[in-house]
Design a protein around this motif. Structure first.
Motif, PDB file in Angstrom:
ATOM      1  N   SER A  53      69.584 125.356 -36.854  1.00  0.00           N
ATOM      2  CA  SER A  53      68.439 126.027 -37.372  1.00  0.00           C
ATOM      3  C   SER A  53      68.808 126.753 -38.882  1.00  0.00           C
ATOM      4  N   THR A  54      68.047 126.511 -39.813  1.00  0.00           N
ATOM      5  CA  THR A  54      68.159 127.176 -41.220  1.00  0.00           C
ATOM      6  C   THR A  54      67.520 128.391 -41.109  1.00  0.00           C
ATOM      7  N   THR A  56      65.430 130.307 -39.028  1.00  0.00           N
ATOM      8  CA  THR A  56      65.675 131.293 -38.180  1.00  0.00           C
ATOM      9  C   THR A  56      67.005 132.123 -38.068  1.00  0.00           C
ATOM     10  N   ARG A 104      67.180 130.731 -29.376  1.00  0.00           N
ATOM     11  CA  ARG A 104      66.328 129.181 -29.513  1.00  0.00           C
ATOM     12  C   ARG A 104      67.108 128.501 -28.435  1.00  0.00           C
ATOM     13  N   HIS A 131      56.747 129.002 -30.519  1.00  0.00           N
ATOM     14  CA  HIS A 131      57.505 129.402 -31.668  1.00  0.00           C
ATOM     15  C   HIS A 131      57.128 131.109 -32.189  1.00  0.00           C
TER      16      HIS A 131
END
Ligand code: CP
Length: 341
Positions: A53-54, A56, A104, A131
């Motif tokens: 993830s970037t 989040t 996640r 999400h």
């Protein structure tokens, strides 16, 4: 105040969701002026990631830092989740060590099981089903960019392309807030065909109770009247790999390009949860246009995380000043007596 988890926006009323959105925007305003409210002071967030993830990861970590707290990154393979230790036991242990957990996960059941076993709030930071933190950030962006003279309930959001968990989530929150939502996508890739199929019941309930409108299908006319056109990657990140040629054959007509944007209302805005596959789901021309909100939207992931963290930990109160003074004196007396002072 009771413990609550943020697993699905369907668990919350319209007013509760609006409260979270407006709390997020109020904190954003404070931080813009240079006032950083220390609302997460001395609190620690445990961040479980089964996937990369970037947005989040960075937004949660930044949010904790800005509000005076701390975040611990528990990346893929870094903890014993579901390996040597059951998901439930991991939840029980983390509840003793941190004040709030986000996860996640690959399979939605994992975050549900984690929440069932945690005694601190758990936030779903994306599963194969939905999400919800993205939903809050997206609604902050929509509220900040309402077409002139229009109320939220009067706006139409059109999701174009594959029925990803982001598509399903957007359908859930917009209909809950009484907005019009349409999904324009190919047959076989609509919400009832996706891992999010169970959310159809929530969408229908939202429409009946809150006046939302839901439409879905492969008729291009669904895009007409859009105030916001939204897309995501084709054949979502959690599904088995679809070769590029096949993706283009199935979804090629659903690219958000200049012609697609022209089907929307005058002033229609473009949104994307990102990451985008430029040249597939969206053209460079649209992603980088003045109509594009996708960078602002990425920034509002941080806006949403701050609001969510404060909202879900607000029941965790310190003792009274008298209680604090009493334990301080007890500790000092003990250390003095044992020569530890
Ligand atoms: N939109 C989103 O969730 O981005 P990341 O996968 O980078 O967190």
């Amino acid at each position: 105040m009771e413990l609550r988890h943020f697993i699905d926006t369907s668990d919350f009323t319209k007013q509760e969701l609006l409260d979270i959105i407006h709390l997020s925007l109020k904190i954003k305003k404070c931080i813009k002026t240079g006032y950083y409210p220390p609302l997460m002071r001395r609190k620690t967030l445990g961040m479980i990631f089964q996937q990369s993830s970037t947005r989040t990861r960075v937004s949660y970590e930044t949010a904790m830092e800005q509000l005076g707290g701390h975040a611990q990154y528990l990346g893929p393979g870094m903890i014993q989740l579901g390996g040597h230790e059951t998901i439930g036991d991991t939840g029980k242990v983390l509840s003793q060590l941190v004040d709030v957990v986000m996860a996640r996960v690959i399979d939605h059941k994992t975050v549900v099981e984690l929440a069932e076993n945690c005694t601190v709030p758990v936030m779903n930071a994306m599963s194969d089903y939905n999400h919800p933190t993205q939903e809050i950030g997206d609604m902050c962006t929509i509220v900040e960019n309402l077409p002139r003279g229009k109320k939220l309930e009067e706006c139409k959001v059109v999701f174009v392309g594959d029925a990803t968990q982001v598509c399903a989530s957007l359908a859930m929150i917009t209909t809950k807030l009484g907005m019009k939502f349409a999904h324009y996508g190919p047959k076989g890739h609509l919400i009832p065909d996706s891992p999010s199929a169970a959310c159809m019941a929530a969408i229908e309930k939202n429409c009946a109770e809150n006046g939302g409108v839901f439409e879905e299908g492969d008729d291009r006319d669904l895009v007409k009247g859009a105030d916001f056109i939204y897309t995501d990657v084709w054949y979502g990140l959690y599904e088995s790999e679809m070769p590029k040629e096949e993706r283009v054959r199935v979804f090629g007509d659903y690219q958000v390009n200049r012609e697609m944007m022209q089907l929307g209302n005058l002033g229609c805005k473009f949104m994307h949860c990102l990451p985008a596959t430029r040249g597939e789901d969206v053209t460079d021309e649209v992603a980088d246009s003045d109509a594009s909100l996708c960078w602002e939207e990425a920034g509002n992931r941080l806006t949403a995380m701050r609001g969510l963290l404060v909202y879900f930990t607000r029941y965790q109160k310190d003792g009274t000043e008298a209680e604090k003074e009493a334990v301080k004196q007890e500790l000092e007396a003990f250390m003095e007596e044992r020569g530890l002072a």
